[in-house]
Design a protein around this motif. Structure first.
Motif, PDB file in Angstrom:
ATOM      1  N   PRO A 137       0.821  -1.220   0.000  1.00 35.66           N
ATOM      2  CA  PRO A 137       0.000   0.000   0.000  1.00 35.66           C
ATOM      3  C   PRO A 137       0.851   1.264   0.000  1.00 35.66           C
ATOM      4  O   PRO A 137       0.526   2.257  -0.661  1.00 35.66           O
ATOM      5  CB  PRO A 137      -0.810  -0.119   1.293  1.00 35.66           C
ATOM      6  CG  PRO A 137      -0.833  -1.563   1.604  1.00 35.66           C
ATOM      7  CD  PRO A 137       0.482  -2.095   1.140  1.00 35.66           C
ATOM      8  N   GLY A 138       1.955   1.247   0.758  1.00 33.94           N
ATOM      9  CA  GLY A 138       2.856   2.396   0.756  1.00 33.94           C
ATOM     10  C   GLY A 138       3.478   2.613  -0.596  1.00 33.94           C
ATOM     11  O   GLY A 138       3.650   3.755  -1.054  1.00 33.94           O
ATOM     12  N   GLY A 139       3.825   1.508  -1.284  1.00 35.90           N
ATOM     13  CA  GLY A 139       4.372   1.628  -2.630  1.00 35.90           C
ATOM     14  C   GLY A 139       3.378   2.244  -3.598  1.00 35.90           C
ATOM     15  O   GLY A 139       3.746   3.062  -4.459  1.00 35.90           O
ATOM     16  N   ALA A 140       2.095   1.867  -3.472  1.00 33.71           N
ATOM     17  CA  ALA A 140       1.061   2.467  -4.326  1.00 33.71           C
ATOM     18  C   ALA A 140       0.967   3.969  -4.076  1.00 33.71           C
ATOM     19  O   ALA A 140       0.786   4.764  -5.018  1.00 33.71           O
ATOM     20  CB  ALA A 140      -0.287   1.796  -4.065  1.00 33.71           C
ATOM     21  N   ARG A 141       1.096   4.379  -2.814  1.00 35.45           N
ATOM     22  CA  ARG A 141       1.047   5.806  -2.500  1.00 35.45           C
ATOM     23  C   ARG A 141       2.281   6.527  -3.042  1.00 35.45           C
ATOM     24  O   ARG A 141       2.181   7.656  -3.538  1.00 35.45           O
ATOM     25  CB  ARG A 141       0.937   5.994  -0.986  1.00 35.45           C
ATOM     26  CG  ARG A 141       0.840   7.459  -0.539  1.00 35.45           C
ATOM     27  CD  ARG A 141      -0.390   8.151  -1.133  1.00 35.45           C
ATOM     28  NE  ARG A 141      -0.366   9.574  -0.919  1.00 35.45           N
ATOM     29  CZ  ARG A 141      -1.141  10.214  -0.032  1.00 35.45           C
ATOM     30  NH1 ARG A 141      -1.999   9.542   0.721  1.00 35.45           N
ATOM     31  NH2 ARG A 141      -1.075  11.519   0.101  1.00 35.45           N
ATOM     32  N   VAL A 142       3.448   5.895  -2.970  1.00 32.45           N
ATOM     33  CA  VAL A 142       4.660   6.500  -3.523  1.00 32.45           C
ATOM     34  C   VAL A 142       4.496   6.728  -5.026  1.00 32.45           C
ATOM     35  O   VAL A 142       4.847   7.797  -5.548  1.00 32.45           O
ATOM     36  CB  VAL A 142       5.890   5.612  -3.231  1.00 32.45           C
ATOM     37  CG1 VAL A 142       7.111   6.097  -4.029  1.00 32.45           C
ATOM     38  CG2 VAL A 142       6.206   5.610  -1.738  1.00 32.45           C
TER      39      VAL A 142
END
Length: 447
Positions: A137-142
């Motif tokens: 999920p953090g990667g999607a936000r990045v």
């Protein structure tokens, strides 16, 4: 990483995509490198238990069915940690949450080298699942934060390739460490590598709020993205995502994708040893082959998302097409694996399945940054991942019980094929459009 503003001297023609500044390019490259490194290590960590499956069974006296439960312990913790983690990432930013998560999961991984019982191993794997929850999920936000809409698919594909790359590297690397040292030192050394990477992430990565963007840089990041908004989501707005058919279609589609992925991630080495009667050393080489194809599939899937967008397909429609076709193909290949007479044909079909699984995974994650407003990106991604890893948590446990009862993987593979087909139908029928923001509060309107 530099955070000083640099204005570009280039002029942007009316209606064309705005250029990227040298600083944006640098941030994108470092972000992808760190996410790929973290994702690859993430899957190396997950693979340690499956690679050492038989040695751990023998040393700790754990039967096959209980090994299925042990494989699933990580996945249940990972799945349910997804629900709060997305909102936390959207509120506090991926720099903090990914850094803490990477450090925490690496400590848990190292602890696996010191376990003495089934109960202590369950605890270590549970902690590993909680720590790993922020990564994707953090990667999607990045990707949403640092890439323009025309480039998010390929960037997502690169990030998704990390999981298959991790599995590709993991099997031969972990087999070597396990046979050269011991399975306990294998766990400890991989955990130490993660602690080091956590420090690198914290020093190198910055959230957009920590960077003074120029107007041109801001335009590049938002141009063509009609589904933008600002401000962290409230709990009520987060909960409102569950009122959308699109959200439930993404959950169901990812359930089928990750169920099959974790059938192979959890049991592929054991399947090749038990069902195909291969030696441990041979499995250490051959089990890496499907994950090479998975790595290629992740990049191809991301590229296809951007290709379809450039060809005039609506971003949501193109991604939906890829998901449905890939899930149907996975079902066909999984059935074929059951009836394959030769080891070579079975391995080829598993390789094609992994190729399609990672096309589907890239398409699913590439859907997240275009399906909802920016401040919901990690929230929607974590909800989708929750659904996926409910499937992922069930796959090893269900497979373990089926294999113990029947003495074969055939029924487990046929069940997986049916789940993939049902997931394709759910994605086709439920995913209809983007989730738009409405009003000054930024709530989500029905899709």
């Amino acid at each position: 990483m530099t955070v000083q503003a640099k204005s570009s001297d280039r002029q942007t023609p009316e209606g064309s995509a705005p250029p990227r500044s040298s600083r944006i390019i640098s941030i994108q490259r470092w972000s992808i490198v760190l996410l790929v490194a973290g994702g690859a290590l993430n899957y190396v960590d997950r693979a340690t238990l499956s690679v050492a499956n038989k040695l751990i069974q023998d040393e700790l006296g754990i039967p096959v069915a209980k090994m299925g439960l042990l494989l699933s312990a990580f996945l249940w913790a990972y799945a349910f940690s997804q629900l709060p983690i997305g909102g936390l990432i959207d509120r506090f930013g991926p720099r903090r949450l990914l850094g803490l998560g990477l450090f925490g999961w690496s400590l848990a991984q190292a602890a696996g080298g010191f376990v003495t019982s089934f109960g202590s191993f369950i605890s270590a794997r549970f902690a590993l699942g909680v720590g790993e929850a922020p990564l994707f999920p953090g990667g999607a936000r990045v990707v949403r934060d640092w890439f323009g809409i025309r480039e998010r698919g390929f960037a997502t594909g690169l990030c998704q390739s990390a999981s298959s790359l991790g599995n590709f590297v993991a099997v031969p690397l972990l087999t070597y460490l396990m046979l050269s040292l011991s399975w306990r030192w294998m766990f400890i050394l991989v955990g130490a590598a993660g602690i080091l990477l956590a420090g690198v992430w914290w020093m190198m990565y910055r959230d957009p709020s920590e960077v003074a963007l120029t107007p041109e840089e801001h335009r590049y990041l938002t141009e063509g993205d009609e589904n933008t908004s600002s401000g962290p989501p409230t709990l009520a707005q987060w909960g409102h995502l569950f009122t959308h058919r699109t959200t439930w279609g993404m959950i169901a589609g990812f359930f089928g994708t990750i169920y099959t992925l974790w059938l192979y991630t959890g049991w592929l080495p054991f399947y090749l040893e038990h069902e195909r009667h291969m030696s441990v050393a041979r499995v250490g080489v051959l089990a890496a082959i499907p994950y090479f194809f998975g790595c290629v599939g992740a990049v191809v899937g991301g590229w296809l998302c951007d290709f379809l967008t450039r060809r005039g397909w609506a971003p949501m429609t193109g991604r939906k097409l890829l998901m449905v076709c890939a899930l149907c193909g996975i079902s066909v290949c999984t059935v074929g694996t059951v009836f394959a007479k030769s080891d070579s044909l079975a391995l080829a079909l598993i390789s094609v399945s992994l190729f399609l699984i990672y096309i589907a995974s890239s398409a699913a994650w590439a859907t997240v940054p275009v399906a909802a407003p920016g401040q919901f990106t990690a929230s929607l991604g974590s909800i989708q991942n929750f659904g996926g890893y409910l499937g992922g948590a069930l796959a090893p446990a269900v497979t373990g019980f089926i294999v113990q009862r029947t003495g074969s993987f055939s029924e487990a593979l046929m069940l997986s094929a049916a789940i993939s087909l049902a997931a394709a139908a759910a994605y086709l029928l439920l995913v209809r459009g983007t989730i738009h923001s409405e009003g000054p509060a930024g709530g989500a309107a029905k899709s």
